[in-house]
Design a protein around this motif. Structure first.
Motif, PDB file in Angstrom:
ATOM      1  N   LEU A  63       7.155  -1.751  -8.293  1.00  0.00           N
ATOM      2  CA  LEU A  63       6.388  -0.751  -8.699  1.00  0.00           C
ATOM      3  C   LEU A  63       5.150  -1.083  -9.348  1.00  0.00           C
ATOM      4  O   LEU A  63       4.018  -0.384  -9.473  1.00  0.00           O
ATOM      5  N   ARG A  64       5.325  -2.158 -10.355  1.00  0.00           N
ATOM      6  CA  ARG A  64       4.171  -2.480 -11.351  1.00  0.00           C
ATOM      7  C   ARG A  64       2.959  -2.952 -10.263  1.00  0.00           C
ATOM      8  O   ARG A  64       2.036  -3.205 -10.972  1.00  0.00           O
ATOM      9  N   TYR A  65       3.197  -3.518  -9.342  1.00  0.00           N
ATOM     10  CA  TYR A  65       2.052  -4.143  -8.363  1.00  0.00           C
ATOM     11  C   TYR A  65       1.535  -3.019  -7.350  1.00  0.00           C
ATOM     12  O   TYR A  65       0.318  -3.524  -6.985  1.00  0.00           O
ATOM     13  N   LEU A  66       1.946  -1.986  -7.368  1.00  0.00           N
ATOM     14  CA  LEU A  66       1.521  -1.046  -6.319  1.00  0.00           C
ATOM     15  C   LEU A  66       0.192  -0.681  -6.778  1.00  0.00           C
ATOM     16  O   LEU A  66      -0.868  -0.610  -5.879  1.00  0.00           O
ATOM     17  N   PRO A  67      -0.412  -0.095  -8.129  1.00  0.00           N
ATOM     18  CA  PRO A  67      -1.513   0.281  -8.328  1.00  0.00           C
ATOM     19  C   PRO A  67      -2.539  -1.014  -7.916  1.00  0.00           C
ATOM     20  O   PRO A  67      -3.442  -0.561  -7.499  1.00  0.00           O
ATOM     21  N   GLU A  68      -2.323  -2.247  -8.015  1.00  0.00           N
ATOM     22  CA  GLU A  68      -3.411  -3.239  -7.678  1.00  0.00           C
ATOM     23  C   GLU A  68      -3.283  -3.228  -6.076  1.00  0.00           C
ATOM     24  O   GLU A  68      -4.290  -3.588  -5.585  1.00  0.00           O
ATOM     25  N   LEU A  69      -2.099  -3.148  -5.549  1.00  0.00           N
ATOM     26  CA  LEU A  69      -2.199  -3.004  -4.011  1.00  0.00           C
ATOM     27  C   LEU A  69      -3.079  -1.958  -3.482  1.00  0.00           C
ATOM     28  O   LEU A  69      -3.973  -2.157  -2.647  1.00  0.00           O
ATOM     29  N   LEU A  70      -3.009  -0.752  -4.116  1.00  0.00           N
ATOM     30  CA  LEU A  70      -3.720   0.318  -3.578  1.00  0.00           C
ATOM     31  C   LEU A  70      -5.216   0.095  -3.946  1.00  0.00           C
ATOM     32  O   LEU A  70      -6.239   0.385  -3.297  1.00  0.00           O
ATOM     33  N   ASP A  71      -5.579  -0.598  -5.107  1.00  0.00           N
ATOM     34  CA  ASP A  71      -7.005  -0.756  -5.585  1.00  0.00           C
ATOM     35  C   ASP A  71      -7.362  -1.667  -4.820  1.00  0.00           C
ATOM     36  O   ASP A  71      -8.973  -1.729  -4.482  1.00  0.00           O
ATOM     37  N   ASP A 108       5.546   9.372  -6.481  1.00  0.00           N
ATOM     38  CA  ASP A 108       4.279   9.781  -7.280  1.00  0.00           C
ATOM     39  C   ASP A 108       3.167   8.755  -7.214  1.00  0.00           C
ATOM     40  O   ASP A 108       2.108   9.266  -7.299  1.00  0.00           O
ATOM     41  N   VAL A 109       3.403   7.358  -7.064  1.00  0.00           N
ATOM     42  CA  VAL A 109       2.399   6.347  -6.773  1.00  0.00           C
ATOM     43  C   VAL A 109       1.809   6.578  -5.379  1.00  0.00           C
ATOM     44  O   VAL A 109       0.562   6.560  -5.001  1.00  0.00           O
ATOM     45  N   LEU A 110       2.781   6.467  -4.361  1.00  0.00           N
ATOM     46  CA  LEU A 110       2.460   6.420  -3.109  1.00  0.00           C
ATOM     47  C   LEU A 110       1.729   7.705  -2.437  1.00  0.00           C
ATOM     48  O   LEU A 110       1.167   7.951  -1.302  1.00  0.00           O
ATOM     49  N   GLY A 111       2.681   8.642  -2.839  1.00  0.00           N
ATOM     50  CA  GLY A 111       2.552  10.223  -1.943  1.00  0.00           C
ATOM     51  C   GLY A 111       3.904  10.143  -1.195  1.00  0.00           C
ATOM     52  O   GLY A 111       4.404   9.365  -0.524  1.00  0.00           O
ATOM     53  N   PRO A 112       4.597  11.445  -1.152  1.00  0.00           N
ATOM     54  CA  PRO A 112       5.750  11.567  -0.363  1.00  0.00           C
ATOM     55  C   PRO A 112       5.713  11.470   0.944  1.00  0.00           C
ATOM     56  O   PRO A 112       6.620  10.908   1.610  1.00  0.00           O
ATOM     57  N   GLU A 113       4.618  11.631   1.556  1.00  0.00           N
ATOM     58  CA  GLU A 113       4.488  11.320   2.956  1.00  0.00           C
ATOM     59  C   GLU A 113       4.538   9.565   3.407  1.00  0.00           C
ATOM     60  O   GLU A 113       4.585   9.380   4.427  1.00  0.00           O
TER      61      GLU A 113
END
Length: 299
Positions: A63-71, A108-113
């Motif tokens: 979870l902690r790395y997902l914002p970086e991955l998305l960025d 919440d981070v990725l989206g339910p889809e």
């Protein structure tokens, strides 16, 4: 190119730091699990990766790395295996409430889809019969209502490499395992799949099978694919230049992908797992893991 992370081990649970280091470095070393002399460097550059498909029983560490991955522009789908089994069947997973909370945080981070609930494998036994599964599936489905629109089911396969571990379940834990394909299970199977289908629909989820020969379409359960090209294209809103994966089982409808994982590296200890031959091998391979290495294990 689709990256699978991973069918062979639980990267989000145990190797999240290694994964993000590989993303930052832009590549990893892929080792043929059947011939370790065959090694290939695989690019992980954002413009080379169409999608990352995660598989996990406890993806909280990533979870902690997902914002970086998305960025960085990576797009992903999370296959989250969420069962509620006794400790004998899944000895290493956190509590159900913890895992459900993790599912919601990921949504919440990725989206339910981008979230796919995997209720698999379905293990039928004297202690986990059809009624047990209907009750547990219903409970989890209600908790995940609105957090996903897709659930995948499969039934436990009896692999040669799991024979000894499954036999110990009976002798040491009192489990009598049922093969769901046996004729005397037909009526129970019908009640089970009808119930699962109804529960899924009540909670706004489509339900499909994973790599199953049995046709359950009359119960509203379609043949599915985990790396589902059409679904991923719809969610990510772009086409994927991929074909059906010829290296998977005939019943598997998945699109081709490149797997980042290695067998015999997951320490969850599930006795039904096809990806682990023995706990000793897992322990040995874990000792060879370096989160800074381009290889998941070894040098």
């Amino acid at each position: 190119m689709i990256i699978s992370a991973s069918r062979r081990t639980d990267i989000p649970a145990f190797y999240a730091e290694w994964f993000i280091n590989r993303i930052r470095a832009g590549s990893f070393m892929k080792v043929n699990p059947y011939n370790r002399k065959q090694i290939k460097k695989v690019s992980l550059a954002a413009d080379h990766v169409d999608a990352i498909v995660f598989w996990s029983k406890n993806p909280r560490p990533i979870l902690r790395y997902l914002p970086e991955l998305l960025d960085k522009g990576y797009k992903s789908i999370m296959h989250y295996t969420l069962n509620d089994y006794p400790d004998a069947l899944e000895p290493g997973v956190p509590s159900l409430s913890y895992r459900i909370d993790t599912f919601r945080r990921l949504a919440d981070v990725l989206g339910p889809e981008h979230m796919v609930w995997r209720y698999d494998p379905i293990i039928l036994s004297n202690q986990t019969d059809a009624c047990y599964h209907l009750e547990r599936f219903s409970h989890i489905a209600k908790e995940l209502n609105g957090q996903t629109s897709r659930v995948v089911i499969s039934f436990m396969d009896f692999y040669a490499k799991t024979k000894g571990r499954l036999a110990r379940l009976e002798t040491e834990k009192g489990y009598v395992l049922f093969d769901w394909l046996y004729p005397d299970q037909t009526e129970k199977l019908t009640d089970l799949v009808k119930g699962l289908s109804s529960i899924a629909q009540e909670n706004g989820m489509s339900i499909t099978t994973c790599s199953e020969q049995v046709n359950l379409e009359k119960y509203g359960i379609m043949h599915g694919a985990c790396i589902d090209q059409a679904y991923i294209e719809k969610v990510l809103n772009h086409s994927l230049p991929v074909k059906k994966d010829k290296y998977q089982r005939a019943e598997c409808g998945c699109a081709e992908s490149i797997d980042m994982g290695s067998y015999d590296t997951c320490p969850f200890g599930c006795p039904y797992c096809y990806a682990v031959r023995s706990d000793k091998l897992v322990q040995a391979n874990r000792k060879k893991h370096d989160p800074m290495s381009p290889y998941l294990t070894g040098e």
